[in-house]
Design a protein around this motif. Structure first.
Motif, mmCIF file in Angstrom:
data_model
loop_
_atom_site.group_PDB
_atom_site.id
_atom_site.type_symbol
_atom_site.label_atom_id
_atom_site.label_comp_id
_atom_site.label_asym_id
_atom_site.label_seq_id
_atom_site.Cartn_x
_atom_site.Cartn_y
_atom_site.Cartn_z
ATOM 1 N N VAL A 14 -11.032 3.811 -0.808
ATOM 2 C CA VAL A 14 -12.246 4.470 -1.293
ATOM 3 C C VAL A 14 -12.242 5.971 -1.007
ATOM 4 C CG1 VAL A 14 -14.764 4.609 -1.011
ATOM 5 C CG2 VAL A 14 -13.623 2.367 -1.065
ATOM 6 N N SER A 15 -11.984 6.330 0.253
ATOM 7 C CA SER A 15 -12.119 7.735 0.631
ATOM 8 C C SER A 15 -11.434 7.974 1.961
ATOM 9 C CB SER A 15 -13.606 8.094 0.744
ATOM 10 O OG SER A 15 -13.782 9.448 1.099
ATOM 11 N N SER A 16 -10.973 9.214 2.155
ATOM 12 C CA SER A 16 -10.374 9.606 3.430
ATOM 13 C C SER A 16 -10.854 10.993 3.825
ATOM 14 C CB SER A 16 -8.851 9.611 3.348
ATOM 15 O OG SER A 16 -8.320 8.316 3.190
ATOM 16 N N ILE A 17 -10.881 11.243 5.129
ATOM 17 C CA ILE A 17 -11.217 12.554 5.641
ATOM 18 C C ILE A 17 -10.185 12.922 6.700
ATOM 19 C CG2 ILE A 17 -12.870 11.596 7.325
ATOM 20 C CD1 ILE A 17 -14.515 14.208 6.908
ATOM 21 N N ALA A 18 -9.611 14.108 6.544
ATOM 22 C CA ALA A 18 -8.600 14.570 7.492
ATOM 23 C C ALA A 18 -9.264 15.105 8.752
ATOM 24 C CB ALA A 18 -7.752 15.661 6.834
ATOM 25 N N ASN A 19 -8.456 15.394 9.766
ATOM 26 C CA ASN A 19 -9.024 15.911 11.015
ATOM 27 C C ASN A 19 -9.626 17.301 10.828
ATOM 28 O OD1 ASN A 19 -6.632 17.296 10.729
ATOM 29 N ND2 ASN A 19 -5.797 16.748 12.735
ATOM 30 N N GLU B 25 -1.145 8.620 11.667
ATOM 31 C CA GLU B 25 -0.352 9.657 11.007
ATOM 32 C C GLU B 25 -1.035 9.952 9.681
ATOM 33 O OE1 GLU B 25 3.766 8.606 10.586
ATOM 34 O OE2 GLU B 25 4.064 9.982 8.915
ATOM 35 N N TRP B 26 -1.379 11.189 9.440
ATOM 36 C CA TRP B 26 -2.170 11.535 8.248
ATOM 37 C C TRP B 26 -1.424 11.190 6.960
ATOM 38 C CZ3 TRP B 26 -6.566 11.749 6.259
ATOM 39 C CH2 TRP B 26 -6.822 12.436 5.072
ATOM 40 N N TRP B 27 -2.176 10.673 6.014
ATOM 41 C CA TRP B 27 -1.698 10.273 4.697
ATOM 42 C C TRP B 27 -0.528 9.305 4.835
ATOM 43 C CZ3 TRP B 27 -5.187 11.461 1.324
ATOM 44 C CH2 TRP B 27 -4.959 11.197 -0.028
ATOM 45 N N SER B 28 -0.737 8.349 5.688
ATOM 46 C CA SER B 28 0.273 7.327 5.913
ATOM 47 C C SER B 28 -0.427 5.979 6.055
ATOM 48 C CB SER B 28 1.096 7.667 7.151
ATOM 49 O OG SER B 28 2.115 6.702 7.348
ATOM 50 N N ARG B 29 0.275 5.018 6.627
ATOM 51 C CA ARG B 29 -0.305 3.686 6.730
ATOM 52 C C ARG B 29 -1.630 3.725 7.503
ATOM 53 N NH1 ARG B 29 3.055 6.002 10.628
ATOM 54 N NH2 ARG B 29 2.430 5.185 12.671
ATOM 55 N N LEU B 30 -2.433 2.728 7.228
ATOM 56 C CA LEU B 30 -3.732 2.573 7.888
ATOM 57 C C LEU B 30 -3.519 1.639 9.064
ATOM 58 C CD1 LEU B 30 -5.677 2.075 4.560
ATOM 59 C CD2 LEU B 30 -5.561 4.167 5.938
ATOM 60 N N ASP B 31 -3.613 2.187 10.261
ATOM 61 C CA ASP B 31 -3.175 1.436 11.436
ATOM 62 C C ASP B 31 -4.201 0.458 11.983
ATOM 63 O OD1 ASP B 31 -1.783 4.364 11.681
ATOM 64 O OD2 ASP B 31 -0.454 2.771 12.400
ATOM 65 N N TYR B 32 -5.437 0.917 12.129
ATOM 66 C CA TYR B 32 -6.450 0.101 12.789
ATOM 67 C C TYR B 32 -7.685 -0.027 11.892
ATOM 68 C CZ TYR B 32 -3.507 1.194 16.784
ATOM 69 O OH TYR B 32 -2.436 1.340 17.627
ATOM 70 N N TRP B 33 -8.193 -1.253 11.833
ATOM 71 C CA TRP B 33 -9.307 -1.572 10.938
ATOM 72 C C TRP B 33 -10.501 -2.084 11.733
ATOM 73 C CZ3 TRP B 33 -8.487 -2.278 5.328
ATOM 74 C CH2 TRP B 33 -7.200 -1.883 4.911
ATOM 75 N N TYR C 220 0.865 -1.187 0.000
ATOM 76 C CA TYR C 220 0.000 0.000 0.000
ATOM 77 C C TYR C 220 0.894 1.228 0.000
ATOM 78 C CZ TYR C 220 -3.397 3.379 2.008
ATOM 79 O OH TYR C 220 -4.206 4.458 2.257
ATOM 80 N N GLN C 221 0.632 2.164 -0.918
ATOM 81 C CA GLN C 221 1.485 3.340 -1.002
ATOM 82 C C GLN C 221 0.727 4.609 -0.638
ATOM 83 O OE1 GLN C 221 1.573 6.131 -3.201
ATOM 84 N NE2 GLN C 221 -0.315 5.584 -4.290
ATOM 85 N N THR C 222 1.468 5.501 0.031
ATOM 86 C CA THR C 222 0.895 6.784 0.456
ATOM 87 C C THR C 222 1.879 7.902 0.120
ATOM 88 O OG1 THR C 222 1.815 6.430 2.672
ATOM 89 C CG2 THR C 222 -0.472 5.784 2.324
ATOM 90 N N SER C 223 2.397 7.859 -1.106
ATOM 91 C CA SER C 223 3.463 8.786 -1.501
ATOM 92 C C SER C 223 3.005 10.225 -1.624
ATOM 93 C CB SER C 223 4.045 8.347 -2.843
ATOM 94 O OG SER C 223 3.042 8.456 -3.851
ATOM 95 N N GLY C 224 1.667 10.422 -1.827
ATOM 96 C CA GLY C 224 1.192 11.777 -2.082
ATOM 97 C C GLY C 224 1.202 12.120 -3.570
ATOM 98 N N ILE C 225 1.726 11.216 -4.389
ATOM 99 C CA ILE C 225 1.623 11.367 -5.843
ATOM 100 C C ILE C 225 0.263 10.796 -6.217
ATOM 101 C CG2 ILE C 225 2.584 10.791 -8.094
ATOM 102 C CD1 ILE C 225 5.258 10.281 -6.645
ATOM 103 N N THR D 33 -8.332 9.575 20.484
ATOM 104 C CA THR D 33 -8.902 10.924 20.391
ATOM 105 C C THR D 33 -9.380 11.135 18.965
ATOM 106 O OG1 THR D 33 -7.324 11.649 22.075
ATOM 107 C CG2 THR D 33 -8.525 13.362 20.866
ATOM 108 N N PHE D 34 -10.650 10.874 18.762
ATOM 109 C CA PHE D 34 -11.238 10.802 17.420
ATOM 110 C C PHE D 34 -10.973 12.053 16.596
ATOM 111 C CE2 PHE D 34 -14.276 8.960 14.514
ATOM 112 C CZ PHE D 34 -14.901 10.038 13.908
ATOM 113 N N SER D 35 -11.151 13.200 17.190
ATOM 114 C CA SER D 35 -11.116 14.451 16.430
ATOM 115 C C SER D 35 -9.744 14.780 15.856
ATOM 116 C CB SER D 35 -11.586 15.615 17.312
ATOM 117 O OG SER D 35 -10.713 15.768 18.419
ATOM 118 N N THR D 36 -8.718 14.151 16.351
ATOM 119 C CA THR D 36 -7.357 14.505 15.940
ATOM 120 C C THR D 36 -6.812 13.663 14.799
ATOM 121 O OG1 THR D 36 -6.292 12.993 17.516
ATOM 122 C CG2 THR D 36 -6.813 15.204 18.301
#
Lengths: 108, 117
Positions: free
Chosen positions: B47-52, B99-107, A89-94, B27-30
């Motif tokens: 599919v989709s993501s939403i930032a804090n 961590e935003w725009w990084s790995r998906l930690d918990y499912w 899974y990539q999250t490069s931002g590209i 802490t959900f909101s963060t």
């Protein structure tokens, strides 16, 4: 968009073997590459983050390497419980995030 | 961390459905939140993501049809799915990234959406 291509799509191995799964990115994604394991009827589980960084609770026989466009997940001394599908899974931002198509690992 | 999805079910093509994900243990909101789906016997699809801060992102396959949102007062993530198609049939997972725009930690455990007449 970044396309991730995993190989092989399927592999059948015996316990105690070492297996390597490759993930190739269509562009340079640096080190923004993570690996997941999904066992049948379970949610995916994070195995490795940022190419090689370990995750608490994940056995040390799982390791990752690579950079840029070619990445590998190595599983050493395979155990029966490692039978699963593995995804990069990539999250490069590209563009947007994306997954590889998956590699199904069968333990004989 | 606990994520519990709900709202899945059978819907006709062209119909709508709203999925919810009740979150606890952080802490959900963060944190940023995402939906990932898996069609029967297939691989994972972001599919989709939403930032804090509420900024949203969508896969091309659902853009214009799906709408992700969050209610920080209820620790709940949503996705409103409109104009559903057969190819939207999948298990939908709610996921949190520490961590935003990084790995998906918990499912979460996922909720099945079936689009069929």
């Amino acid at each position: 968009e970044i396309v991730l291509t995993q190989s092989p799509a399927f592999q059948s191995v015996t316990p105690k073997e070492t297996v390597t799964i490759t993930c190739r990115a269509s562009q340079n994604i640096g080190s923004a590459l993570h690996w997941y394991q999904q066992k049948p009827d379970q949610s995916p589980k994070l195995l490795i983050k940022y190419v090689f960084e370990s995750i608490s609770g994940v056995p040390s026989r799982f390791s990752g390497s690579g950079s840029g466009t070619v990445f590998t997940l190595t599983i050493s001394s395979l155990e029966a419980e490692d039978a699963a599908a593995y995804y990069c899974y990539q999250t490069s931002g590209i563009g947007l995030p994306s997954f590889g198509q998956g590699t199904k690992l069968e333990i004989k | 961390v606990q994520l519990v999805e709900s709202g899945g079910g059978l819907v006709q093509p062209g119909g709508s459905l709203r999925l919810s994900c009740a979150a606890s243990g952080f802490t959900f909101s963060t944190l940023g939140l995402s939906w990932v789906r898996q069609a029967p016997g297939k691989g994972l699809e972001w599919v989709s993501s939403i930032a804090n801060d509420g900024t949203t992102y969508y896969a091309d396959s659902v853009k214009g049809r799906f709408s992700i949102s969050r209610d920080n007062s209820k620790n709940t993530l949503y996705v409103q799915m409109n104009s559903l198609r057969a190819e939207d049939t999948a298990v939908y997972y709610c996921v949190v990234a520490t961590e935003w725009w990084s790995r998906l930690d918990y499912w979460g455990q996922g909720t099945l959406v079936t689009v069929s007449s």
